[in-house]
Enzyme design. Structure first.
Site, mmCIF file in Angstrom:
data_model
loop_
_atom_site.group_PDB
_atom_site.id
_atom_site.type_symbol
_atom_site.label_atom_id
_atom_site.label_comp_id
_atom_site.label_asym_id
_atom_site.label_seq_id
_atom_site.Cartn_x
_atom_site.Cartn_y
_atom_site.Cartn_z
ATOM 1 N N LYS A 236 0.840 -1.204 0.000
ATOM 2 C CA LYS A 236 0.000 0.000 0.000
ATOM 3 C C LYS A 236 0.870 1.247 0.000
ATOM 4 C CE LYS A 236 -3.830 -2.421 2.105
ATOM 5 N NZ LYS A 236 -4.471 -2.941 3.315
ATOM 6 N N GLN B 8 -4.922 -1.465 9.582
ATOM 7 C CA GLN B 8 -4.801 -2.805 9.003
ATOM 8 C C GLN B 8 -5.408 -3.856 9.932
ATOM 9 O OE1 GLN B 8 -3.448 -3.505 5.843
ATOM 10 N NE2 GLN B 8 -4.233 -5.558 6.235
ATOM 11 N N ASP C 283 -11.557 2.714 3.904
ATOM 12 C CA ASP C 283 -11.865 1.285 3.837
ATOM 13 C C ASP C 283 -13.370 1.029 3.859
ATOM 14 O OD1 ASP C 283 -9.899 -0.555 3.488
ATOM 15 O OD2 ASP C 283 -9.296 -0.644 5.600
#
Ligand code: NDP
Length: 303
Positions: A51, A95, A118
């Site tokens: 990422k 994460q 997200d």
């Protein structure tokens, strides 16, 4: 059968984002993404590295916070609060999975909806449910991009999604519904799973079980989207799945592992189109994360 290549779609998405990143940068500062990784899980570390690299390649400013495994919920909340207040950050990604002692829900709720790239925050989930504007979960929106860019019609089709997780299955089903598919969601308690799957014009597998969807689950001419990413380390299991593919078995023997999807890769020849694993849906998740970050930065610029 058409192989749906994620890397081509990813490259097209990133090429379209590039001028948008430049436009944001020229109006003051580039888009910014913060990635928070608690602890040293090696698989998560690889995702985070990818990422951060994607940000660098695209000109997106990135911040990588890496607090230790023993970090408490309060400490993590303080880190997220700092990033939430930062003028330089348009998107915050925590994460998953978090260590068990951390209150995951509190942490996800603490990411401001405007920086939730997200789409985990309930407000953004609500926007998805009602088809209102807002960020969309990265993996399923990558699948929608794949279908769109390969000109695969969705409206009026019968779509079956196997898996109902908050991250993949549920948002996937909602996105297909909003694109006017007739959607069935299946899960571990579904009766007659094989029959349900065989009715699908578009079959999406997001289960987490290697080669679980067999050829008999697939209607001839169906479009098969395999979201699963499963690392096989057991030689016997590899042998069972890939008995008819000596090349892949040789690769397993060389490396001691291999990655396969939720769909049996040797039993899809009668599908119209298929996303291979690796190389299908996988490359799109990060591209959509970049897209969500750029969209968040554009919103900031126009505010
Ligand atoms: P989860 O474990 O959260 O969810 C799995 C889902 O599959 C559950 O809804 C479960 O049902 C269902 N399921 C499990 N066993 C069966 C069964 N025997 N029959 C029918 N349904 C079953 O996984 P995720 O959604 O997070 O991930 C799914 C897969 O996608 C994984 O392989 C993951 O690695 C991959 N993935 C890939 C990404 C990418 O970038 N390509 C991103 C995210 C995930 P129930 O709810 O009843 O338990």
């Amino acid at each position: 059968m058409t192989l749906l290549e994620g890397s081509k779609v990813r490259d097209a998405i990133l090429a379209e984002l590039r001028p948008r990143v430049e436009a944001v940068a020229s109006s003051g500062r580039p888009p910014g993404l913060a990635v928070v990784l608690v602890g040293g899980d090696p698989a998560s570390a690889i995702y985070v590295r990818n990422k951060v690299k994607a940000c660098r390649d695209l000109g997106i400013h990135s911040v990588h916070a890496a607090p230790p495994e023993a970090t408490t919920t309060e400490e993590l909340l303080a880190i997220v609060a700092g990033l939430s207040a930062s003028e330089e950050i348009d998107g915050i990604l925590v994460q998953m999975p978090l260590p068990k002692h951390i209150d995951e829900r509190r942490v996800l709720l603490s990411v401001p909806p405007g920086k939730d790239v997200d789409c985990f925050h309930p407000l953004n989930v609500g926007n998805l449910v009602s088809n209102a504007a807002g960020p969309r979960a990265c993996t399923p929106s990558g699948v929608m991009e794949m279908l769109r860019r390969y000109d695969i019609p969705v409206a009026g089709k019968r779509a079956v999604v196997v898996g109902r997780s908050d991250i993949v299955g549920k948002p996937m089903a909602l996105m297909l519904l909003h694109a006017n598919a007739t959607v069935t969601i299946c899960h571990s308690r579904t009766a007659g799973l094989e029959d349900e799957c065989r009715r699908a014009d578009i079959l999406v597998a997001a289960i987490g079980r290697p080669a679980f969807i067999r050829g008999s689950f697939i209607k001839p001419g169906a479009v098969v989207i395999d979201v699963g990413i499963n690392r096989i380390v057991d030689r016997a299991e590899a042998g069972r799945i890939f008995a008819a593919d000596s090349e892949r078995l040789a690769r397993f023997d060389e490396k001691g592992s291999l990655v396969t999807g939720d769909v049996h890769p040797l039993e899809v020849a009668h599908a119209a189109a298929f996303t291979p694993v690796p190389g299908g849906v996988g490359p799109l998740t990060i591209a959509m994360l970049m897209a969500n970050t750029v969209a968040s930065a554009e919103k900031r610029c126009s505010a």
